[in-house]
Design an enzyme around this catalytic site. Structure first.
Site, PDB file in Angstrom:
ATOM      1  CE  LYS A   1      -3.098   2.747   3.002  1.00  0.00           C
ATOM      2  NZ  LYS A   1      -3.966   2.800   4.190  1.00  0.00           N
TER       3      LYS A   1
ATOM      4  CG  ASP B   1      -9.799   7.721   6.531  1.00  0.00           C
ATOM      5  OD1 ASP B   1      -8.725   7.665   5.882  1.00  0.00           O
ATOM      6  OD2 ASP B   1      -9.859   7.966   7.748  1.00  0.00           O
TER       7      ASP B   1
ATOM      8  CE  LYS C   1      -6.426   8.969   7.832  1.00  0.00           C
ATOM      9  NZ  LYS C   1      -7.129   7.954   8.613  1.00  0.00           N
TER      10      LYS C   1
ATOM     11  CD  GLU D   1      -6.577   5.298   2.446  1.00  0.00           C
ATOM     12  OE1 GLU D   1      -7.560   5.409   3.199  1.00  0.00           O
ATOM     13  OE2 GLU D   1      -5.424   5.119   2.858  1.00  0.00           O
TER      14      GLU D   1
ATOM     15  NE  ARG E   1     -10.577  -1.160   4.253  1.00  0.00           N
ATOM     16  CZ  ARG E   1     -11.082  -1.331   5.461  1.00  0.00           C
ATOM     17  NH1 ARG E   1     -12.266  -1.893   5.604  1.00  0.00           N
ATOM     18  NH2 ARG E   1     -10.413  -0.943   6.527  1.00  0.00           N
TER      19      ARG E   1
ATOM     20  CG  ASP F   1      -1.763   5.493   4.840  1.00  0.00           C
ATOM     21  OD1 ASP F   1      -1.605   4.450   5.506  1.00  0.00           O
ATOM     22  OD2 ASP F   1      -2.850   5.804   4.306  1.00  0.00           O
TER      23      ASP F   1
ATOM     24  CG  ASP G   1      -5.419   8.130   4.395  1.00  0.00           C
ATOM     25  OD1 ASP G   1      -6.357   8.724   3.813  1.00  0.00           O
ATOM     26  OD2 ASP G   1      -5.582   7.134   5.125  1.00  0.00           O
TER      27      ASP G   1
HETATM   28  N1  BES Z   1      -4.093   4.849   6.818  1.00  0.00           N
HETATM   29  C1  BES Z   1      -5.198   4.580   7.653  1.00  0.00           C
HETATM   30  C2  BES Z   1      -4.883   3.626   8.791  1.00  0.00           C
HETATM   31  C3  BES Z   1      -3.890   4.099   9.823  1.00  0.00           C
HETATM   32  C4  BES Z   1      -4.329   4.706  10.989  1.00  0.00           C
HETATM   33  C5  BES Z   1      -2.539   3.900   9.656  1.00  0.00           C
HETATM   34  C6  BES Z   1      -3.424   5.118  11.958  1.00  0.00           C
HETATM   35  C7  BES Z   1      -1.636   4.310  10.624  1.00  0.00           C
HETATM   36  C8  BES Z   1      -2.080   4.924  11.773  1.00  0.00           C
HETATM   37  C9  BES Z   1      -6.325   3.962   6.831  1.00  0.00           C
HETATM   38  O1  BES Z   1      -6.397   4.380   5.518  1.00  0.00           O
HETATM   39  C10 BES Z   1      -7.603   4.360   7.480  1.00  0.00           C
HETATM   40  O2  BES Z   1      -7.914   5.516   7.487  1.00  0.00           O
HETATM   41  N2  BES Z   1      -8.330   3.389   8.020  1.00  0.00           N
HETATM   42  C11 BES Z   1      -9.557   3.634   8.673  1.00  0.00           C
HETATM   43  C12 BES Z   1     -10.531   2.555   8.252  1.00  0.00           C
HETATM   44  C13 BES Z   1     -11.951   2.832   8.661  1.00  0.00           C
HETATM   45  C14 BES Z   1     -12.487   4.013   7.910  1.00  0.00           C
HETATM   46  C15 BES Z   1     -12.773   1.587   8.378  1.00  0.00           C
HETATM   47  C16 BES Z   1      -9.306   3.600  10.173  1.00  0.00           C
HETATM   48  O3  BES Z   1      -8.457   2.826  10.623  1.00  0.00           O
HETATM   49  O4  BES Z   1      -9.929   4.385  10.876  1.00  0.00           O
HETATM   50 ZN    ZN Z   2      -4.635   4.962   4.666  1.00  0.00          ZN
HETATM   51 MN    MN Z   3      -7.507   6.146   5.272  1.00  0.00          MN
END
Ligand code: BES
Ligand code: ZN
Ligand code: MN
Length: 497
Positions: free
Chosen positions: A259, A341, A271, A343, A345, A282, A264
């Site tokens: 990834k 968010d 966010k 994204e 996946r 990210d 992000d």
């Molecule tokens: N890049 C983030 C995940 C992340 C969070 C990485 C904190 C490192 C530190 C990912 O893209 C994300 O935003 N995931 C969401 C998923 C949710 C919307 C289902 C999350 O973890 O809140």
């Molecule tokens: Zn992300």
């Molecule tokens: Mn995200």
């Protein structure tokens, strides 16, 4: 920083070992005797117990050819392994890097579970990893903030065996540093196109690099990847890196998929502002894959490996995708995007499919900073491991344990899979419930793995970088380079001729 193996070292600072209870090991003991008990006296005065990373800093007594002696704890001797020796060396470098000293001598010892030659090789590896800095943008470092250490000597009789291993390790260190650099770079400097250009440089060490631009991805049907990218002014890239080192040139490769979200913001599902700068990291999965490719190419691994990284920036621009959009994927499956968010996946759906379609790999491993939920579950100590294949899972677990990049197995099942069903498309990209977030992400990616393909997903959101004041002598920067050592070891152990 130069590393040398020598029979007897000389320099500014000497580092020697002590075990738990403050027990001085051979060279430390000899030095103590020769100096009338100076080391043991200093250790006692400092309440030194020999715990891992404890240091007694002794101004070298007369008659000793060093200006300082560092007695550094390694902890319980019976439990001490190669990693403990790496950390021991790391603490020595951490203490001396900017201290004014130019030359450090490491005095490794044989331990119950580590031969002296192995201890020497691990000491060299630990010293190298600990010397990492990311100073690219610091133009005003004061002299006392700048590294002074230029040479580390590992004192070892008959160093040939250690030297052979250390040469291989040096290749891995280059890979780790490449990953750390990529994760550390600010997002205005490292974006999909500039990231791809840095990967292009791997051609000079024999990696075949192919860079796809959006028009090609469009033709291939990568609607999920392009959907994430469309909110950004920076166009997406998909980069394949091929290393064909096996003597059977046509043997199926193992595919590593990363990834690479260079920033992000969350997109329209924006966010919160606090700490958002961390999302420059990210792309840690893509960095790990790139670092592993660099390591195996530099050490000329006898394996066929392909790295595929999906590079996008997730921004809430005027053309950004909306919650509710339904996108097509290269696999033909459709996705309802309920949260922009989630994204990672989405881009992996197309990248994982592409890797299988294009390279017919014998196994696929994807690495991604996928979910905050994996941090809730495992903190920053373990990455989350998901796999549809027991052998692959065990091989990854043991590679991680050997390299100090540990993973913890997490479950997959039909019940979790159901959580991403939706009446509006083949699947949705979030479950909509605040439960099992990291597992749901894994189940989503699994829907893009072809039947019969061994696959593993490693959620590295908690390990690609470390928050705040975490103390790790081998990883002095914010970015850890997590995954490079694990992948390199996995390939060496399971996929090489
Ligand atoms: N890049 C983030 C995940 C992340 C969070 C990485 C904190 C490192 C530190 C990912 O893209 C994300 O935003 N995931 C969401 C998923 C949710 C919307 C289902 C999350 O973890 O809140
Ligand atoms: Zn992300
Ligand atoms: Mn995200």
């Amino acid at each position: 920083m130069d590393i040398r193996f020598v029979a007897a070292g000389s320099g500014d600072v000497l580092a020697v070992m002590a075990g738990e209870g403050g027990e001085l090991l051979a060279s430390a003991q000899a030095l103590d005797t020769a100096t009338g008990g100076r080391l043991s006296k200093a250790a006692k005065a400092a309440r030194f117990t020999g715990g891992p990373g404890q240091v007694v800093d002794v101004l070298a007594p007369e008659g000793v050819d060093f200006s300082r002696i560092l007695v550094i704890g390694i902890g319980k001797l019976d439990a001490a392994n190669g990693l403990a020796v790496e950390r021991w060396a790391g603490h020595a470098v951490k203490r001396t890097l900017t201290s004014g000293a130019e030359k450090l001598v490491l005095q490794p010892e044989a331990l119950p579970g580590v031969s002296k030659a192995d201890a020497g090789a691990h000491a060299a590896l630990g010293a190298r990893l600990a010397a990492y800095r990311f100073d690219t943008y610091r133009t005003k470092l004061k002299p006392e903030q700048k590294p002074t250490l230029t040479t580390v000597e590992v004192a070892l009789e008959g160093p040939a065996a250690a030297r052979a291993r250390a040469d291989q390790d040096a290749a891995v260190v280059e890979g780790v540093f490449f990953a750390r650099d990529l994760v550390s770079e600010p997002p205005n400097v490292l974006y999909p196109e500039s990231f791809a250009e840095r990967l292009r440089d791997l051609e000079t060490i024999g990696v075949e690099v192919e860079i796809l631009e959006p028009a090609t991805m469009e033709k291939l049907g990568m609607g999920a990847l392009l959907g994430v990218a469309q909110g950004s002014a920076r166009p997406a890239r998909l980069v394949s890196m091929k290393w064909n080192g096996s003597s059977s040139k046509n043997a199926k490769p193992i595919a590593l998929v990363g990834k690479g979200v260079t920033f992000d913001t969350g997109g329209i599902s924006l966010k919160p502002g606090a700490g958002m700068d961390e999302m420059k990291g990210d792309m840690g999965g893509a960095a790990a894959v790139a670092g592993a490719m660099k390591a195996i190419a530099l050490r000329k691994a006898k394996a066929n490996v392909v790295g595929v990284v999906a590079l996008v920036e997730n921004m809430p621009g005027p053309n950004a995708q909306r919650p509710g959009d339904i996108v097509n994927t290269m696999s033909g499956q459709t996705i309802e995007v309920l949260n922009t968010d989630a994204e990672g996946r989405l881009i992996l759906a197309d990248a994982v499919w592409y890797a299988q379609d294009k390279f017919s790999p014998s196994a696929v491993i994807d690495l991604a900073t996928l979910t905050g939920a994996v941090i809730v579950a495992l903190g920053h100590e373990n990455a989350g491991l998901y796999a549809n294949d027991e052998d692959l899972a065990q091989a990854i677990i043991s590679a991680g344990a050997n390299e100090g990049e540990t993973v913890w197995r997490m479950p997959l099942s039909a019940a979790y899979d159901k959580m991403i069903d939706t009446p509006n498309a083949d699947m949705k990209n979030i479950s909509g419930k605040p439960a099992a977030g990291s597992i749901v992400g894994a189940q989503f990616i699994k829907r893009f793995v072809k039947d019969g393909t061994p696959w593993a997903h490693i959620d590295i959101a908690g390990t690609a970088w470390k928050p705040g004041p975490y103390e790790d002598p081998l990883s002095p920067a914010w970015a850890t380079g997590y995954g490079v050592r694990l992948l390199n070891r996995l390939i060496a152990a399971k996929y090489e001729d």
